[in-house]
Structures are given as C-alpha cells and as structure tokens.
Motif scaffolding. Sequence first.
Motif, PDB file in Angstrom:
ATOM      1  N   ARG A 261      27.775  37.164  19.242  1.00  0.00           N
ATOM      2  CA  ARG A 261      27.519  36.519  17.868  1.00  0.00           C
ATOM      3  C   ARG A 261      27.376  35.624  17.343  1.00  0.00           C
ATOM      4  O   ARG A 261      28.187  33.997  16.961  1.00  0.00           O
ATOM      5  CB  ARG A 261      29.826  35.503  18.223  1.00  0.00           C
ATOM      6  CG  ARG A 261      30.502  35.000  17.034  1.00  0.00           C
ATOM      7  CD  ARG A 261      31.606  36.307  16.170  1.00  0.00           C
ATOM      8  NE  ARG A 261      31.846  36.028  15.258  1.00  0.00           N
ATOM      9  CZ  ARG A 261      32.271  36.358  13.848  1.00  0.00           C
ATOM     10  NH1 ARG A 261      30.988  36.568  13.483  1.00  0.00           N
ATOM     11  NH2 ARG A 261      32.961  35.629  12.913  1.00  0.00           N
TER      12      ARG A 261
ATOM     13  N   TYR B  16      22.828  30.317  15.200  1.00  0.00           N
ATOM     14  CA  TYR B  16      24.027  29.486  15.631  1.00  0.00           C
ATOM     15  C   TYR B  16      25.151  31.022  16.198  1.00  0.00           C
ATOM     16  O   TYR B  16      24.603  31.511  15.964  1.00  0.00           O
ATOM     17  CB  TYR B  16      24.449  29.127  14.713  1.00  0.00           C
ATOM     18  CG  TYR B  16      23.591  27.991  13.555  1.00  0.00           C
ATOM     19  CD1 TYR B  16      23.490  26.896  14.293  1.00  0.00           C
ATOM     20  CD2 TYR B  16      22.872  27.945  12.782  1.00  0.00           C
ATOM     21  CE1 TYR B  16      22.576  26.023  13.609  1.00  0.00           C
ATOM     22  CE2 TYR B  16      22.569  27.393  12.441  1.00  0.00           C
ATOM     23  CZ  TYR B  16      22.213  26.231  12.616  1.00  0.00           C
ATOM     24  OH  TYR B  16      21.233  24.969  11.626  1.00  0.00           O
TER      25      TYR B  16
ATOM     26  N   ARG C  73      27.633  32.262  19.014  1.00  0.00           N
ATOM     27  CA  ARG C  73      28.140  32.117  21.164  1.00  0.00           C
ATOM     28  C   ARG C  73      27.543  33.278  21.440  1.00  0.00           C
ATOM     29  O   ARG C  73      27.249  34.544  20.531  1.00  0.00           O
ATOM     30  CB  ARG C  73      29.279  32.450  21.306  1.00  0.00           C
ATOM     31  CG  ARG C  73      30.489  33.085  20.876  1.00  0.00           C
ATOM     32  CD  ARG C  73      31.405  32.654  21.145  1.00  0.00           C
ATOM     33  NE  ARG C  73      32.997  33.460  20.861  1.00  0.00           N
ATOM     34  CZ  ARG C  73      33.228  33.704  19.842  1.00  0.00           C
ATOM     35  NH1 ARG C  73      32.708  32.934  18.761  1.00  0.00           N
ATOM     36  NH2 ARG C  73      34.149  34.609  19.270  1.00  0.00           N
ATOM     37  N   PRO C  74      27.539  34.348  22.362  1.00  0.00           N
ATOM     38  CA  PRO C  74      26.204  34.955  23.021  1.00  0.00           C
ATOM     39  C   PRO C  74      27.258  36.180  22.506  1.00  0.00           C
ATOM     40  O   PRO C  74      28.741  36.236  22.763  1.00  0.00           O
ATOM     41  CB  PRO C  74      26.523  34.534  23.989  1.00  0.00           C
ATOM     42  CG  PRO C  74      26.513  33.530  24.986  1.00  0.00           C
ATOM     43  CD  PRO C  74      27.297  32.976  23.406  1.00  0.00           C
TER      44      PRO C  74
ATOM     45  N   THR D  22      31.481  25.963  10.818  1.00  0.00           N
ATOM     46  CA  THR D  22      31.088  24.773  12.267  1.00  0.00           C
ATOM     47  C   THR D  22      30.546  22.914  12.537  1.00  0.00           C
ATOM     48  O   THR D  22      30.826  22.379  10.865  1.00  0.00           O
ATOM     49  CB  THR D  22      29.107  25.180  13.059  1.00  0.00           C
ATOM     50  OG1 THR D  22      28.674  25.152  11.581  1.00  0.00           O
ATOM     51  CG2 THR D  22      29.696  26.916  12.915  1.00  0.00           C
TER      52      THR D  22
END
Length: 65
Positions: A44, A39, A41-42, A4
């Motif tokens: 995941r 960290y 996303r929704p 990331t």
Amino acid sequence: MSQTQRGRRTVPTQLAAMLAGVTEATVRKWASRGKLTRYGRPGRAEYDIEELYALVVETRIPDPR
C-alpha cells in the motif's frame, strides 16, 4: 486521501499518477530513484501530495542553461 503523522497528506499510487499526469510506473520509478518518498505499508504505497507537486513543477520547468 490519507492523513499520516505530522499532518502529511498522502495519496495512493494511482491517484498520485493521476495528479502528476504520468503513469503509475513513473511514480514508482521516481520513488525507486529517490526523487519521491514512499510512505505507507507493504502492498500500500502512498506519496505526499506536496512532495509530488514540487517534483512535477521541477520536471516541467525548462532548464535555462
């Protein structure tokens, strides 16, 4: 393993649990209690490997008091 922003190395919940030697529920609990940053996303969630390692070391070292 995901890469990331700023070179952070993250892993999904299942792998984070395996690396820490705990259940996925424990990893989620650590995140909900603010002990571990979530960290991703929704749907995941991912966790930083270095942060996870530091938390595991901290929880496994007995308090000398």
